[in-house]
Motif scaffolding. Structure first.
Motif, PDB file in Angstrom:
ATOM      1  N   UNK A  10      76.504 110.543 -41.695  1.00 11.30           N
ATOM      2  CA  UNK A  10      77.078 111.438 -42.696  1.00 11.30           C
ATOM      3  C   UNK A  10      77.862 110.597 -43.696  1.00 11.30           C
ATOM      4  N   UNK A  11      77.471 110.654 -44.966  1.00 13.72           N
ATOM      5  CA  UNK A  11      78.137 109.838 -45.991  1.00 13.72           C
ATOM      6  C   UNK A  11      78.622 110.736 -47.111  1.00 13.72           C
ATOM      7  N   UNK A  12      79.572 110.221 -47.878  1.00 13.34           N
ATOM      8  CA  UNK A  12      80.091 110.958 -49.023  1.00 13.34           C
ATOM      9  C   UNK A  12      79.843 110.129 -50.274  1.00 13.34           C
ATOM     10  N   UNK A  13      79.516 110.842 -51.351  1.00 15.69           N
ATOM     11  CA  UNK A  13      79.285 110.123 -52.605  1.00 15.69           C
ATOM     12  C   UNK A  13      79.603 111.038 -53.768  1.00 15.69           C
ATOM     13  N   UNK A  14      79.792 110.431 -54.951  1.00 14.39           N
ATOM     14  CA  UNK A  14      80.055 111.210 -56.167  1.00 14.39           C
ATOM     15  C   UNK A  14      78.829 112.023 -56.519  1.00 14.39           C
ATOM     16  N   UNK A  15      79.074 113.245 -57.010  1.00 16.32           N
ATOM     17  CA  UNK A  15      77.950 114.036 -57.523  1.00 16.32           C
ATOM     18  C   UNK A  15      77.388 113.323 -58.749  1.00 16.32           C
ATOM     19  N   UNK A  16      76.097 113.311 -58.887  1.00 19.07           N
ATOM     20  CA  UNK A  16      75.481 112.639 -60.030  1.00 19.07           C
ATOM     21  C   UNK A  16      74.933 111.276 -59.663  1.00 19.07           C
ATOM     22  N   UNK A  23      72.309 104.758 -51.135  1.00 22.54           N
ATOM     23  CA  UNK A  23      71.676 104.043 -50.019  1.00 22.54           C
ATOM     24  C   UNK A  23      71.970 102.548 -50.129  1.00 22.54           C
ATOM     25  N   UNK A  24      71.898 102.021 -51.324  1.00 22.80           N
ATOM     26  CA  UNK A  24      72.162 100.589 -51.489  1.00 22.80           C
ATOM     27  C   UNK A  24      73.628 100.287 -51.207  1.00 22.80           C
ATOM     28  N   UNK A  25      74.532 101.219 -51.603  1.00 23.24           N
ATOM     29  CA  UNK A  25      75.958 101.020 -51.357  1.00 23.24           C
ATOM     30  C   UNK A  25      76.224 100.953 -49.857  1.00 23.24           C
ATOM     31  N   UNK A  26      75.517 101.800 -49.083  1.00 24.46           N
ATOM     32  CA  UNK A  26      75.715 101.798 -47.638  1.00 24.46           C
ATOM     33  C   UNK A  26      74.844 100.769 -46.933  1.00 24.46           C
ATOM     34  N   UNK A  27      74.112  99.992 -47.665  1.00 32.07           N
ATOM     35  CA  UNK A  27      73.380  98.882 -47.070  1.00 32.07           C
ATOM     36  C   UNK A  27      71.992  99.193 -46.571  1.00 32.07           C
ATOM     37  N   UNK A  28      71.448 100.361 -46.957  1.00 29.61           N
ATOM     38  CA  UNK A  28      70.060 100.641 -46.584  1.00 29.61           C
ATOM     39  C   UNK A  28      69.149 100.120 -47.687  1.00 29.61           C
ATOM     40  N   UNK A  29      68.280  99.200 -47.395  1.00 33.06           N
ATOM     41  CA  UNK A  29      67.451  98.637 -48.463  1.00 33.06           C
ATOM     42  C   UNK A  29      66.342  99.599 -48.878  1.00 33.06           C
TER      43      UNK A  29
END
Lengths: 226, 295
Positions: A10-16, A23-29
């Protein structure tokens, strides 16, 4: 902020934000070809497909253009995604095998062969050069022309465009056009950039029908003869 | 106000001032790029390079975008097209009923491949994917007229009919033609002359002057027919002066012909409205304005 599930996490991110960004921010290529930071997302190469939704509603979308939503369920490397990506790479290899970028991507995804009719295209219509020209160079000298199988990239009327400043940005970002600056025989092209001591575009009769917007070429300063 | 425009098909040389006028009128009305390009193609039969550059400049768009749209749609042509267009449908339904054979027959008889013009500039041949009339296939379109259930033996006749163009309209049978009752806008005299029929109807009598010669011109009163007879032979392409035979007033309209730029003649329509016709011999431009009434 919006919370959603990314590969079970479960991740949180800015809308938009797009799925690709998060995915790249969390390290999933996620592999991409037509995506470049600083250029608008385009969704042309389809390499960045991910699976969203669950059960029968699950579907593939391009992560570079898909904005995240609350409650979204995303899988970046499910069996279906990997299969689709391999197929896309095979198709890219079928149309433009001489590209170093595509060769590297295929190798990274363990695509060792392609089962389609072999072609040697100069262009995979990823639109990187047109976006580079418009968005970073503010020139808009080149663009898409016609459609379907006759779709090409170039200047209006195939004339040297007044907007073009010969910046070379289009060539810099192009994943397909290393060919004409690296090797003369497309069937044998294995990049060869490292061994490229003199650009083979000097042998002009082999290259006069190739797409190069640079006239004269910034690399070799040879004026293309029409 | 309803407006019906019957535009001339004849090819005209590219004229920047005329094109600018077209662009301005379209920008004022809706401003869409495609409608501007449509209008230009209607006038020139194709999209001249100069016109595309002008469109980009006038509408503030980039030439790349304008060129991209112009090449995207099959409807637009960047090459001059023949005077008459023949389209042969190769959609699935037409194909299975022999559309491909028809296309071959047209290629053989016209001596050109699809997408090319005949050397004399009379015809251009095209193949299209579907015209939406599959039940009537194979379909061939000659200058907007649909021919249904075509077979190879009709190819020659279709080419001939298309070449003859608007004249093939049979005034007695064609229901798209309708009669107009016209008056002089200056003296309000009726202009119909039952003694000199054109298209078997009373004709519209005007006084024609061309290079010092004078005589009556009798126009067909059927809108869209272009039939006429005259006492003064005027070479094609010449502009004439037309007067009312009753009050001798010059009948020129305030605005010029949108197709060729010559002066237009304005006549009053019984029951309200204005009918305008170009004063250039051979120009087929006609406009019907019915004020405040839907057409």
């Amino acid at each position: 902020m919006a919370a959603f599930k990314l590969n079970g996490l479960v991740v949180e991110a800015e809308k938009g934000d797009t799925i690709l960004d998060v995915a790249r921010f969390y390290g999933f290529p996620i592999p991409t070809l037509c995506h470049m930071e600083g250029l608008s997302p385009y969704g042309a190469c389809r390499l960045c497909v991910v699976e969203i939704g669950e059960g029968p509603q699950a579907r593939l979308v391009t992560s570079c253009t898909y904005p995240i939503q609350e409650g979204l369920v995303v899988r970046t490397a499910s069996e279906r995604v990997v299969k689709a990506r391999k197929m896309i790479l095979e198709l890219l290899l079928a149309s433009c095998p001489q590209s170093k970028t595509i060769q590297d991507l295929a190798a990274a995804h363990e695509v060792r062969r392609q089962r389609f009719k072999q072609e040697y295209e100069d262009c995979i219509l990823c639109g990187l050069c047109t976006r580079m020209c418009e968005e970073q160079m503010m020139a808009k000298a080149i663009g898409f022309r016609a459609r379907g199988e006759r779709r090409t990239i170039g200047t209006p009327f195939d004339l040297r465009s007044e907007e073009c400043r010969l910046c070379g940005g289009c060539i810099y970002v192009c994943p397909a056009c290393q060919l004409r600056c690296t090797y003369t025989q497309p069937e044998k092209a294995i990049c060869g950039g490292c061994a490229n001591l003199s650009p083979p575009c000097v042998e002009k009769e082999q290259f006069h029908d190739m797409m190069c917007y640079m006239d004269p070429c910034v690399a070799c300063e040879i004026t293309k003869e029409k | 106000m309803a407006k019906v425009v019957v535009a001339s098909k004849a090819l005209k040389p590219f004229d920047p001032a005329q094109a600018a006028k077209v662009i301005e009128s379209q920008t004022r009305d809706h401003g869409g790029l495609i409608s501007i390009l449509e209008e230009i193609q209607l006038h020139y039969g194709y999209l001249p390079e100069g016109a595309l550059r002008l469109v980009a400049e006038k509408t503030g768009r980039d030439l790349v975008d304008v060129y991209g749209v112009a090449t995207f749609y099959r409807f637009f042509s960047l090459k001059p097209r023949g005077e008459h267009q023949i389209s042969c449908c190769l959609g699935t339904a037409c194909h299975v009923r022999g559309g491909a054979l028809l296309a071959e027959e047209f290629q053989r008889q016209l001596g050109v491949k699809p997408g090319e013009n005949t050397p004399d500039g009379k015809f251009s041949l095209e193949t299209v994917a579907c015209l939406g009339a599959c039940a009537l296939g194979p379909i061939v379109v000659g200058d907007g007229h649909y021919y249904s259930n075509v077979n190879s033996s009709r190819v020659k006749a279709i080419i001939q009919e298309t070449l003859e163009g608007l004249k093939r309209k049979d005034p007695a049978a064609d229901e798209s033609l309708f009669p107009l009752t016209l008056h002089c806008p200056h003296c309000n005299h009726g202009l119909l002359d039952p003694d000199t029929p054109v298209d078997r109807q009373p004709s519209v009598r005007l006084l024609l002057a061309h290079q010092g010669r004078q005589g009556f011109l009798h126009l067909s009163r059927l809108y869209g027919s272009h039939g006429h007879s005259t006492q003064v032979e005027v070479p094609a392409g010449e502009v004439t002066d037309l007067y009312c035979p009753h009050c001798q007033a010059l009948l020129n309209a305030p605005d010029d012909c949108p197709a060729c730029g010559a002066a237009r003649v304005a006549l009053l329509l019984a029951g309200g409205g204005v009918f305008q016709v170009c004063s250039r011999r051979g120009c087929l431009e006609q406009t019907l304005d019915l004020d405040g009434r839907s057409f």
